[in-house]
Design a protein around this motif. Sequence first.
Motif, PDB file in Angstrom:
ATOM      1  N   HIS A  32       9.563   8.508  -0.430  1.00  0.00           N
ATOM      2  CA  HIS A  32       9.914   7.803  -1.675  1.00  0.00           C
ATOM      3  C   HIS A  32      10.518   6.427  -1.401  1.00  0.00           C
ATOM      4  CE1 HIS A  32      13.698   9.495  -0.440  1.00  0.00           C
ATOM      5  NE2 HIS A  32      14.339   8.946  -1.442  1.00  0.00           N
ATOM      6  N   LYS A  33      10.733   6.106  -0.142  1.00  0.00           N
ATOM      7  CA  LYS A  33      11.252   4.784   0.217  1.00  0.00           C
ATOM      8  C   LYS A  33      10.198   3.960   0.946  1.00  0.00           C
ATOM      9  CE  LYS A  33      15.539   5.157  -1.278  1.00  0.00           C
ATOM     10  NZ  LYS A  33      16.016   4.273  -2.369  1.00  0.00           N
ATOM     11  N   LEU A  34       8.972   4.375   0.832  1.00  0.00           N
ATOM     12  CA  LEU A  34       7.894   3.663   1.534  1.00  0.00           C
ATOM     13  C   LEU A  34       6.681   3.585   0.623  1.00  0.00           C
ATOM     14  CD1 LEU A  34       6.476   2.444   4.016  1.00  0.00           C
ATOM     15  CD2 LEU A  34       6.135   4.760   4.875  1.00  0.00           C
ATOM     16  N   ARG A  35       6.298   2.375   0.297  1.00  0.00           N
ATOM     17  CA  ARG A  35       5.106   2.166  -0.528  1.00  0.00           C
ATOM     18  C   ARG A  35       4.026   1.557   0.361  1.00  0.00           C
ATOM     19  NH1 ARG A  35       4.740  -2.024  -5.707  1.00  0.00           N
ATOM     20  NH2 ARG A  35       2.622  -1.469  -6.359  1.00  0.00           N
ATOM     21  N   VAL A  36       2.864   2.170   0.383  1.00  0.00           N
ATOM     22  CA  VAL A  36       1.760   1.639   1.186  1.00  0.00           C
ATOM     23  C   VAL A  36       0.657   1.163   0.246  1.00  0.00           C
ATOM     24  CG1 VAL A  36       0.041   2.121   2.963  1.00  0.00           C
ATOM     25  CG2 VAL A  36       2.319   3.163   3.111  1.00  0.00           C
ATOM     26  N   ILE A  37       0.269  -0.078   0.427  1.00  0.00           N
ATOM     27  CA  ILE A  37      -0.779  -0.676  -0.410  1.00  0.00           C
ATOM     28  C   ILE A  37      -1.937  -1.098   0.488  1.00  0.00           C
ATOM     29  CG2 ILE A  37      -1.370  -2.584  -1.960  1.00  0.00           C
ATOM     30  CD1 ILE A  37       1.651  -2.682  -2.703  1.00  0.00           C
TER      31      ILE A  37
END
Lengths: 266, 780, 161
Positions: free
Chosen positions: B243-248
């Motif tokens: 929940h503290k890592l966004r991968v785009i």
Amino acid sequence: MYQTTYHRASSVDEAVSLFGKSSEAKFLAGGQTLLPVMKQRLASPSDVIDLGKIKELQGVELSGDTLTIKAATTYYDIMTNADVKKAIPAIAHLTSVLGDPAVRYRGTIGGSIANNDPAADFPAALLALGATVKTNKRSIAAEDFFQGLFTTALEDGELITAVSFPVPAKAGYEKMRHPASRFALTGVFVAQTKSGEVRVAATGASQSGVMRVPVIEAALKANWSPAAVDGVSISANGLLADIHGTAEYRANLIKVMAQRAVSAAG
Amino acid sequence: MGVEGIGARVVRKEDKRFITGKGRYVDDIKLTGMTYAHFIRSPHAHAKVRKIDSSAALKMPGVVAVLTGQQIVDDKVGNLICGWAITSKDGSPMKMGAWPAMAPETVRFVGQAVAVVIAESKNLARDAAEAVVVDYEELPAVADVHAAIKSGAPQLHPEAPGNQVYDWVIGDEGAVNAAFAKAANVVKLDVTNNRLAPNAMEPRAAIADYDAAEEHFTLYTTSQNPHVARLVLSAFYNIAPEHKLRVIAPDVGGGFGSKIFIYPEEMVALWASKKVGRPVKWTGDRTEAFLTDAHGRDHVTHAEMAFDANNKITGFKVKTYANFGAYMSLFSSSVPTYLYATLLSGQYNIPAIHAEVIGVYTNTTPVDAYRGAGRPEASYLIERLMETAARQLKVDPAELRRSNFITQFPHQTPVIMAYDTGDFNASLDAAMKAIDYAGFPARKAKAKADGKLRGIGVSCYIEACGIAPSKAVGSLGAGVGLWESAEVRVNPVGTIEILTGSHSHGQGHETTFCQLVAERLGVPISQVSIVHGDTDKVQFGMGTYGSRSAAVGLTAILKAMEKMESKAKKIAAHALEASEADIVIENGEFKVTGTDKAIALPMVALAAYTAHNLPDGMEPGLKESAFYDPTNFTFPAGTYICELEVDSGTGKTSFVNFVAADDFGRLINPMIVEGQVHGGLVQGIGQALLEHAIYDANGQPVTASFMDYAMPRADDVPSFNLSHTTTLCPGNPLGIKGCGEAGAIGASAAVINAITDAIGKNNLEMPATPDRVWRTIHAA
Amino acid sequence: MSTVKLTVNGKAVAVDVEDRTLLVQLLRDHLNLTGTHVGCDTSQCGACVVHMDGKAVKSCTMLAGQADGSTITTIEGIAKGDELHPMQAAFRDNHGLQCGYCTPGMIMSAIDIVHRHGGQLDEATVRSELEGNICRCTGYHNIVKAVLDAAGRMKVSQAAE
């Protein structure tokens, strides 16, 4: 690319003068070889002196039996020039199979021969046609100009201004492309001069760069036909070998390309 | 089929941005305060890292930091993992050599990173990298599999004695031996499957952005599966909790497998962004791609096939050495085992098969899945062997294949796979007709009279796609489930967003997935948008590889659509005062069948969101999600035949004709399917004629740029003649089998079979370069 | 540092850059024209092709300074507002692209091919002329179709002008 200082010269004299003022300058013609080398940090000229806008280095002249191509004339301009196509169509053909269309718009004959890459096409044409390299200082016969891999007779700061080709009776060029780089894996230029001399030069084949092929010259002198080369044996000694072509293969290509060049020459 | 429904040749929605230069790839993105990373990579194939001196570099202008392998280990960033556990025949687990994101002590392939420079510009980072002094102690290296398993060979990992990763077997050895004991004929073949560099045209890139206040990371990366990246970075590499890592993964310029894996550069960028407190961008160049993108293939195989007196195959035994490079990449272990040996039955009824696969470490770039992943190696082996057998047994190669085809389905092979459906005769017939197989002898004779060497080559491939049933792959050692998820959001105005865990990096999902919606609802695809490639938007997904997006990903969308439609029909029935069972969906309207009563989709959507008049107990909103887990692999299959001429003077191959007859089940967009086949075929032809990632004996790469590695150009390859023979896949409701890898799987054997036919000599390795072909022609 | 003055997509610009800056870097990093791509280090892939004074050149193999005073057209500059260039339309209609990365360079090279050959194009010529552009997705089949299709469309649109 390392830091460098770019200069644009407007005349041969200015280019030579800028060269003299720099610590480690390079002349930049079309840049199709020099810039990739600089991008890979394999060359680090302090200054690059752009020759691309020097008017006196552009153009083609046909005068009697001599075709003169100025040093900074691009491959595209050579390939499409009416005098080139008329006088030595083999040069127009060679230029049309050199590099790719974008490279042909930028690359120049002077840049090619000054670099003397062992797989470049133009050195074969110069050697086979017995051309003369004109510089800001002197005239150099093609025989004397090419001195091995990436080595020429040019002195530091000496600038090629033009190449003069005697118009031959017949000439042809055929090459086998390197599957990856598309340089010449081996290319052979055959020429019959108006006085009947036969000269054959191969590029991409020898460890020593562009070379004459006397055995094929002798065979063609006796009989100008592809079949005349059938019985010729080319030694693999001293030929280049890499993942795309063994020395034996290149020896074969010298023969096969010579035969096809003779066919093309008519 | 509507004009934009299933089966329509709809031009792609995504094209407009690509043809106008408005695509948004990772390297196109700039963040405020962004810094640039340049990796310092080992020039040695095997060496100890004695000391790294960054002092001079740190004094250079614009240098923000120089970070080393020891620091990343000290900060407890996890070692890279391999996500599929393989067990050797002696029952021991595969031997994993530790792979830190940057090497603190030992480098094991040329290009492995030991440190990274972070600077204000790309040029400054590269300038400073040259001032970092790394003191290496060179160690002996080994690049060749056979050399690596010899006693006394340089050892790569203390965890893997003898450089062996595993020695794995499948099948019934006793049954195979019995078959060979009774065989009328045995055909043997040694085959090398050449190592390839994937070379997606967009080099890999990553931008990491750490937000200290939120303790949150954003990673923009060139990924085929951003959720898997987040999972692995979170669960195994200790970068941050999910929940503290966004991968785009924005627009991605091709993958072909190479962008499945989570690479050291992404880990380092994330870690470094937190360390320097600024966004960090890394963009690879082509040479780095050659050195660090996982390579493909690289098998050395001996195989023998037993035939009875009627030329029926009775047994098949295979021994393969698989070169894994220096480390076990994310899915590497599965490629020469469950994605290769399980396909060794090909299209043929083979009662007994046994295969042994020995995985080997060498001082080369790690090897993992590349388009087809194991299946091209299997198909090439079988189809070269069938051709060899036909020549040895003096029967027509097409007829030998036909007489051994599996014709009854379902068919359980001796190597796990249960083929659900197919019609191998149909695709063989279609291809033979398309190329006028019967007329070939006359064409060959005419060519001979003209001094040309002409040949024809057949390849009948099968693949296992739609990867894959989670329970099945879990039982075989996979560390993840291979389902897919989808969400359908109908907005209050009736526009539709489809959220999918599949990722498009050229496959055209933004069009094909919309076509399903158009088919079911009768709305134009302009009203539908596809959302993918962002872990903050899409809940979860397994990504795109293994020809799975349509068979698995689209089926998940279908499941979500069905749920949404069911609710929408209830709303419509309520509004129209009709029975839900009487509601049909046509042309964007919900109609009461047999009447002229109807309500348009936007009105249904609006009703769902205003919630003023919903059926009793119904929740507001119109949004449904689904997870779909397939029950079996899918089995695309087909026949490729090529006809070509060889120039005996130069050994150069020129194509005369190339036909492909594929069975992919139902086609959503034939135009896109054909494009997938064309691209796959050229990758297969590239392997057959041009491509080879080569190392010298000391592990130095010989092919690290397009100057040396021959990529297929437009004038190397022909146009293709494609056709389809369709049997619907019974395993998913749309009947889809998948089409992304077929060309790369089936093409190379057709090419080599044709060249060897032309030159009249059977032994020829890939790539069949002009030099190699010429030497084979003229060999004594 | 030098100031490079150019006309890019019809607009005059002056950009201060290090002398070592390549034309492609000037376009991408300084003018944010990110449609022009970089796919190799050796001037072979052609993802960076733009038009300089009407000719297709590799912008990764030119210093920005060499382009001083010239007119550059990039992929962003060939459509007339919402009206696609016939080559762009042909790539879309013939599915001549997949991942889109090589596409800008392909389109810029292809326009130049049609300009040079006009109606004389056939499949073999197109394939030969695409030597300097590498695509890994399409297998070239539909790119070749697109170029041949566009050659016809460009002739028609030129005739109409």
